[in-house]
Design an enzyme around this catalytic site. Structure first.
Site, PDB file in Angstrom:
ATOM      1  CE  LYS A   1      10.734   0.832  10.192  1.00 53.81           C
ATOM      2  NZ  LYS A   1       9.347   0.332  10.106  1.00 53.81           N
TER       3      LYS A   1
ATOM      4  CE  LYS B   1       9.615  -7.588   8.327  1.00 50.15           C
ATOM      5  NZ  LYS B   1       8.785  -6.402   7.988  1.00 50.15           N
TER       6      LYS B   1
ATOM      7  CE  LYS C   1       4.942  -5.162  13.428  1.00 49.43           C
ATOM      8  NZ  LYS C   1       4.951  -3.798  12.953  1.00 49.43           N
TER       9      LYS C   1
HETATM   10  N1  AQP Z   1      13.514  -7.048   5.812  1.00 53.32           N
HETATM   11  C1  AQP Z   1      12.941  -6.398   4.803  1.00 53.32           C
HETATM   12  N2  AQP Z   1      13.283  -6.682   3.525  1.00 53.32           N
HETATM   13  C2  AQP Z   1      12.719  -6.013   2.485  1.00 53.32           C
HETATM   14  N3  AQP Z   1      11.801  -5.034   2.654  1.00 53.32           N
HETATM   15  C3  AQP Z   1      11.434  -4.717   3.916  1.00 53.32           C
HETATM   16  N4  AQP Z   1      10.571  -3.809   4.413  1.00 53.32           N
HETATM   17  C4  AQP Z   1      10.569  -3.881   5.767  1.00 53.32           C
HETATM   18  N5  AQP Z   1      11.438  -4.830   6.172  1.00 53.32           N
HETATM   19  C5  AQP Z   1      11.984  -5.371   5.045  1.00 53.32           C
HETATM   20  C6  AQP Z   1       9.786  -2.888   3.596  1.00 53.32           C
HETATM   21  O1  AQP Z   1       9.988  -1.581   4.105  1.00 53.32           O
HETATM   22  C7  AQP Z   1       8.792  -0.818   3.886  1.00 53.32           C
HETATM   23  C8  AQP Z   1       8.435  -0.089   5.119  1.00 53.32           C
HETATM   24  O2  AQP Z   1       8.085  -1.007   6.122  1.00 53.32           O
HETATM   25  P1  AQP Z   1       7.173  -0.509   7.317  1.00 53.32           P
HETATM   26  O3  AQP Z   1       7.875   0.537   8.049  1.00 53.32           O
HETATM   27  O4  AQP Z   1       5.842  -0.106   6.811  1.00 53.32           O
HETATM   28  O5  AQP Z   1       6.905  -1.723   8.222  1.00 53.32           O
HETATM   29  P2  AQP Z   1       7.373  -3.189   8.248  1.00 53.32           P
HETATM   30  O6  AQP Z   1       7.197  -3.877   6.942  1.00 53.32           O
HETATM   31  O7  AQP Z   1       6.647  -3.802   9.408  1.00 53.32           O
HETATM   32  O8  AQP Z   1       8.908  -2.983   8.523  1.00 53.32           O
HETATM   33  P3  AQP Z   1       9.723  -3.377   9.779  1.00 53.32           P
HETATM   34  O9  AQP Z   1      11.115  -2.860   9.566  1.00 53.32           O
HETATM   35  O10 AQP Z   1       9.585  -4.842  10.042  1.00 53.32           O
HETATM   36  O11 AQP Z   1       9.032  -2.525  10.921  1.00 53.32           O
HETATM   37  P4  AQP Z   1       8.470  -2.980  12.320  1.00 53.32           P
HETATM   38  O12 AQP Z   1       9.609  -3.690  12.997  1.00 53.32           O
HETATM   39  O13 AQP Z   1       8.075  -1.711  13.003  1.00 53.32           O
HETATM   40  O14 AQP Z   1       7.312  -3.861  12.038  1.00 53.32           O
HETATM   41  C9  AQP Z   1       7.716  -1.793   3.415  1.00 53.32           C
HETATM   42  O15 AQP Z   1       7.554  -1.660   2.017  1.00 53.32           O
HETATM   43  C10 AQP Z   1       8.292  -3.137   3.760  1.00 53.32           C
HETATM   44  O16 AQP Z   1       7.846  -4.126   2.845  1.00 53.32           O
END
Ligand code: AQP
Length: 334
Positions: free
Chosen positions: A200, A197, A115
């Site tokens: 969002k 990965k 990030k």
């Molecule tokens: N691509 C993924 N595959 C499987 N699990 C995923 N998670 C996120 N992306 C994937 C799981 O979703 C839960 C919530 O995630 P989060 O909102 O706490 O943040 P994150 O892991 O940083 O998810 P994002 O979508 O990548 O958000 P941004 O883009 O804002 O950083 C967690 O249990 C995560 O493992």
């Protein structure tokens, strides 16, 4: 563990529209813990501000994430569903845990490295100390298990290290939590760059399928998904990351095994396969979307739930925070 009760805890950031990665890696699996554990599922809005957010969007997504929790099967009578910023103990415990977390440990976190590379103009201290806030979230509830996608495993491991360090100095303070990952869907990859990965906050909306995308959009995105050279539908994450990711998705949404999928699409081209993945995904998401829209139509009911959830969560959070403050020697006058 709170008394005799085993606890499961997890959260999702309202930092963007939720993806099928969030769904398969996390939310879809949450309801299976409701019977065996006392469960807390949080909308972690304080985590979301480590990256700049438009306030109106953050507020809207906070409601949406809560509604999605319920649309994905979480009954608010059986699970404590709440918003992080409505329970002030999270931020208070996070400060304390910062004083028990090493700079070197935080520097090694993969998400911080990723990030800070993506937001080079805003490498703020919150981005760096994100894992201590996450540790506070988990430890406040004396959590036994944390259902997460594999990308969050490193943060849960750091949380365990912090809790063990604290317990060594102040025995019996925290339950040591275990991360648990879904058998399938633990890491869904981007449709545009299948070695990355699905996230969002990805700026390329075609790389990501959102839980709330309509049927046509879902099918269009899968049709455009990057595949690999060759035309064979065969599972090989090293050599064929694009097709393998689509196969994992097809397996998660259809319940079929990888071998069954290989047999089903033997001799078919990528085009037919991509269409099938789009259709199975859209079919699986349709009931979630319908339920989501009816929940979002009653904002008052969502707000009442937020209030109830915050009150329930605070009861637990207050007890752990008071215990920690007492152990540390903070004056407590009741
Ligand atoms: N691509 C993924 N595959 C499987 N699990 C995923 N998670 C996120 N992306 C994937 C799981 O979703 C839960 C919530 O995630 P989060 O909102 O706490 O943040 P994150 O892991 O940083 O998810 P994002 O979508 O990548 O958000 P941004 O883009 O804002 O950083 C967690 O249990 C995560 O493992």
């Amino acid at each position: 563990m709170f008394g005799e009760q085993k606890i499961a805890y997890s959260g999702v950031q309202p930092s963007g529209n939720l993806t099928i990665g969030n769904y398969l890696g996390a939310i879809r699996n949450f309801s299976e813990y409701s019977e065996k554990y006392k469960t807390f599922y949080c909308v972690v809005d304080q985590h979301a501000i480590t990256v700049r957010q438009v306030p109106a969007d953050l507020r809207r997504r906070t409601y949406e994430t809560l509604a999605l929790y319920m649309a994905c099967g979480l009954d608010p009578e059986k699970n404590t569903l709440y918003v992080q910023s409505m329970v002030h103990e999270h931020a208070e415990l996070a400060w304390i845990l910062n004083c028990f977390t090493m700079f070197g440990e935080l520097s090694r976190m993969t998400q911080f490295k990723d990030k800070s590379a993506r937001h080079a103009d805003n490498i703020n201290a919150g981005l760096f100390t994100y894992p201590t806030l996450m540790a506070a979230d988990i430890l406040l509830y004396q959590t036994d298990v944390v259902p997460v996608g594999i990308d969050q495993k490193q943060h849960v491991e750091l949380c365990r290290d912090i809790a063990e360090r604290f317990n060594q100095l102040y025995p019996g303070t925290f339950t040591i939590p275990e991360p648990i990952m879904a058998k399938h869907g633990m890491k869904i990859m981007s449709l545009a760059e299948p070695t990355k990965k699905m996230s969002k906050s990805d700026e390329n909306a075609n790389a990501v399928v959102y839980i709330l995308d309509d049927r046509d959009t879902i099918i269009r995105k899968f049709k455009r998904a990057v595949t690999d050279s060759g035309a064979e539908v065969r599972y090989d994450p090293e050599e064929k990351p694009g097709v393998s990711n689509l196969m994992s998705l097809y397996s998660c949404f259809s319940g079929k095994t990888i071998e069954e999928i290989e047999r089903e699409f033997d001799g078919c081209g990528y085009g037919d396969f991509k269409l099938a993945v789009g259709e199975v995904t859209a079919d699986a998401l349709a009931p979630v979307q319908a339920s989501f829209h009816s929940l979002m139509a009653d904002k008052g009911a969502l707000e009442a739930l937020m209030k109830k959830g915050a009150e329930e969560a605070s009861w637990y959070a207050r007890r752990t925070l008071a215990k920690v403050q007492k152990k540390l020697g903070f004056v407590q006058i009741r």
